[in-house]
Design a protein around this motif. Sequence first.
Motif, PDB file in Angstrom:
ATOM      1  N   LEU A  54       0.806  -1.228   0.000  1.00 16.69           N
ATOM      2  CA  LEU A  54       0.000   0.000   0.000  1.00 16.69           C
ATOM      3  C   LEU A  54       0.835   1.273   0.000  1.00 16.69           C
ATOM      4  N   HIS A  55       2.012   1.203   0.591  1.00 15.73           N
ATOM      5  CA  HIS A  55       2.819   2.406   0.675  1.00 15.73           C
ATOM      6  C   HIS A  55       4.012   2.379  -0.284  1.00 15.73           C
ATOM      7  N   VAL A  56       4.875   1.376  -0.146  1.00 18.36           N
ATOM      8  CA  VAL A  56       6.116   1.391  -0.940  1.00 18.36           C
ATOM      9  C   VAL A  56       5.856   1.068  -2.417  1.00 18.36           C
ATOM     10  N   LEU A  57       5.220  -0.060  -2.699  1.00 23.21           N
ATOM     11  CA  LEU A  57       5.013  -0.431  -4.112  1.00 23.21           C
ATOM     12  C   LEU A  57       4.066   0.554  -4.800  1.00 23.21           C
ATOM     13  N   ASP A  58       3.045   1.012  -4.072  1.00 26.79           N
ATOM     14  CA  ASP A  58       2.121   2.013  -4.628  1.00 26.79           C
ATOM     15  C   ASP A  58       2.903   3.269  -5.040  1.00 26.79           C
ATOM     16  N   SER A  59       3.861   3.674  -4.221  1.00 20.90           N
ATOM     17  CA  SER A  59       4.670   4.864  -4.539  1.00 20.90           C
ATOM     18  C   SER A  59       5.612   4.601  -5.712  1.00 20.90           C
ATOM     19  N   LEU A  60       6.249   3.429  -5.713  1.00 20.10           N
ATOM     20  CA  LEU A  60       7.214   3.117  -6.783  1.00 20.10           C
ATOM     21  C   LEU A  60       6.530   2.984  -8.144  1.00 20.10           C
ATOM     22  N   ALA A  61       5.245   2.606  -8.136  1.00 18.41           N
ATOM     23  CA  ALA A  61       4.526   2.373  -9.404  1.00 18.41           C
ATOM     24  C   ALA A  61       4.422   3.633 -10.258  1.00 18.41           C
ATOM     25  N   VAL A  62       4.625   4.804  -9.650  1.00 15.62           N
ATOM     26  CA  VAL A  62       4.515   6.048 -10.434  1.00 15.62           C
ATOM     27  C   VAL A  62       5.801   6.341 -11.221  1.00 15.62           C
ATOM     28  N   LEU A  63       6.897   5.676 -10.855  1.00 16.26           N
ATOM     29  CA  LEU A  63       8.213   6.043 -11.415  1.00 16.26           C
ATOM     30  C   LEU A  63       8.270   6.103 -12.955  1.00 16.26           C
ATOM     31  N   PRO A  64       7.688   5.111 -13.664  1.00 13.16           N
ATOM     32  CA  PRO A  64       7.805   5.187 -15.127  1.00 13.16           C
ATOM     33  C   PRO A  64       7.014   6.345 -15.732  1.00 13.16           C
ATOM     34  N   HIS A  65       6.145   6.972 -14.916  1.00  8.60           N
ATOM     35  CA  HIS A  65       5.226   7.964 -15.480  1.00  8.60           C
ATOM     36  C   HIS A  65       5.514   9.389 -15.028  1.00  8.60           C
ATOM     37  N   ILE A  66       6.588   9.575 -14.251  1.00 13.11           N
ATOM     38  CA  ILE A  66       6.913  10.934 -13.819  1.00 13.11           C
ATOM     39  C   ILE A  66       8.298  11.317 -14.344  1.00 13.11           C
ATOM     40  N   ASN A 136       9.717  19.714 -12.127  1.00 11.87           N
ATOM     41  CA  ASN A 136       9.285  18.935 -13.293  1.00 11.87           C
ATOM     42  C   ASN A 136       8.021  18.153 -12.972  1.00 11.87           C
ATOM     43  N   THR A 137       7.969  17.640 -11.729  1.00 12.61           N
ATOM     44  CA  THR A 137       6.789  16.893 -11.271  1.00 12.61           C
ATOM     45  C   THR A 137       6.390  17.374  -9.889  1.00 12.61           C
ATOM     46  N   LYS A 205      -8.348  -0.341  -7.218  1.00 13.07           N
ATOM     47  CA  LYS A 205      -8.031   0.393  -8.439  1.00 13.07           C
ATOM     48  C   LYS A 205      -7.119   1.583  -8.135  1.00 13.07           C
ATOM     49  N   ARG A 206      -6.256   1.894  -9.077  1.00 15.71           N
ATOM     50  CA  ARG A 206      -5.371   3.049  -8.954  1.00 15.71           C
ATOM     51  C   ARG A 206      -5.355   3.811 -10.278  1.00 15.71           C
ATOM     52  N   HIS A 207      -5.443   5.134 -10.181  1.00 15.52           N
ATOM     53  CA  HIS A 207      -5.331   5.965 -11.377  1.00 15.52           C
ATOM     54  C   HIS A 207      -4.348   7.091 -11.113  1.00 15.52           C
ATOM     55  N   LEU A 208      -3.603   7.404 -12.140  1.00 13.60           N
ATOM     56  CA  LEU A 208      -2.652   8.502 -12.050  1.00 13.60           C
ATOM     57  C   LEU A 208      -3.152   9.596 -13.003  1.00 13.60           C
ATOM     58  N   VAL A 209      -3.482  10.754 -12.427  1.00 12.74           N
ATOM     59  CA  VAL A 209      -3.974  11.865 -13.245  1.00 12.74           C
ATOM     60  C   VAL A 209      -2.823  12.831 -13.470  1.00 12.74           C
ATOM     61  N   VAL A 210      -2.464  13.030 -14.724  1.00  9.76           N
ATOM     62  CA  VAL A 210      -1.339  13.912 -15.072  1.00  9.76           C
ATOM     63  C   VAL A 210      -1.912  15.174 -15.724  1.00  9.76           C
ATOM     64  N   LEU A 211      -1.600  16.336 -15.108  1.00  9.45           N
ATOM     65  CA  LEU A 211      -2.131  17.612 -15.593  1.00  9.45           C
ATOM     66  C   LEU A 211      -0.993  18.508 -16.042  1.00  9.45           C
ATOM     67  N   LYS A 212      -1.287  19.372 -17.004  1.00  9.18           N
ATOM     68  CA  LYS A 212      -0.278  20.378 -17.398  1.00  9.18           C
ATOM     69  C   LYS A 212      -0.971  21.716 -17.598  1.00  9.18           C
ATOM     70  N   ARG A 213      -0.172  22.775 -17.596  1.00  7.88           N
ATOM     71  CA  ARG A 213      -0.744  24.116 -17.766  1.00  7.88           C
ATOM     72  C   ARG A 213      -1.470  24.204 -19.096  1.00  7.88           C
ATOM     73  N   ALA A 214      -2.623  24.860 -19.107  1.00 12.68           N
ATOM     74  CA  ALA A 214      -3.343  25.066 -20.357  1.00 12.68           C
ATOM     75  C   ALA A 214      -2.475  25.932 -21.269  1.00 12.68           C
ATOM     76  N   GLY A 215      -2.416  25.601 -22.538  1.00 13.09           N
ATOM     77  CA  GLY A 215      -1.675  26.416 -23.501  1.00 13.09           C
ATOM     78  C   GLY A 215      -0.193  26.096 -23.567  1.00 13.09           C
ATOM     79  N   GLN A 216       0.255  25.040 -22.888  1.00 12.83           N
ATOM     80  CA  GLN A 216       1.693  24.688 -22.965  1.00 12.83           C
ATOM     81  C   GLN A 216       1.878  23.274 -23.477  1.00 12.83           C
TER      82      GLN A 216
END
Length: 216
Positions: A54-66, A136-137, A205-216
């Motif tokens: 719940l803590h360590v693997l859940d946190s590491l799972a974001v690595l390929p996406h940040i 960056n993130t 279930k887990r979802h990663l929501v990635v947002l960026k500034r509008a217009g960039q």
Amino acid sequence: MNPATQLADGIATLGLSITESNQARLLQYLALIQKWNRVHNLTAVREPEAMLALHVLDSLAVLPHIGGSRIADVGSGAGLPGIPVALARPEWRVVLVESNHKKAAFLQQARIELGLENVEVIGERMEGVRSNAGFNTVISRAFSDLADFVKLAGHLCARGEEQGTDCGRLVAMKGVYPHEELAQLPETFIVDNILSLTIPGLRAKRHLVVLKRAGQ
Ligand SMILES: C[S@@+](CC[C@H](N)C(=O)[O-])C[C@H]1O[C@@H](n2cnc3c(N)ncnc32)[C@H](O)[C@@H]1O
């Protein structure tokens, strides 16, 4: 299964590469949370196997996406996801923002005991944090809804023109797909990507929501 095997298997399933010595430090971090949990209520999850997933693997799972190399973890609590990210990627610089004094004290202690030279702890409310670092993130787990995340932390994201490359991303770690929160998103940030993640040892279930500034 012993924790070292559970961690190594989880890392392999996630397709990550983390050195043995950094895996040992991840286990050391878990032990530190367990020790402090006896006195301070850092996390409601207390069973070691569940904590690892719940803590360590859940946190590491974001690595390929940040994207590195400057990461801010907002409302970090016991250091999640920031400390596992910092341990797995020592070449990145990770800033942990946490307003609760006891939790911030734990983060400082973890930084010292784990020798985390790439980590900085800011023990303040996000509302008062003004940084020119241009991250960056900017990531959070269980911090706020998406609208407040944008409002409180959007300014920390690097602007494209500052970097001469890509602009920063706000990354929110969510459970179920956050339909309602997405509908309330302020106009200043738009959805860049929404990923569905599978965490070894977790059915939820887990979802990663990635947002960026509008217009960039
Ligand atoms: C539910 S906890 C989540 C902690 C951690 N991210 C995790 O996933 O385990 C939310 C954390 O955000 C911190 N927090 C809440 N509002 C904050 C603010 N405005 N600025 C900084 N930290 C805040 C709280 O003290 C708490 O530790």
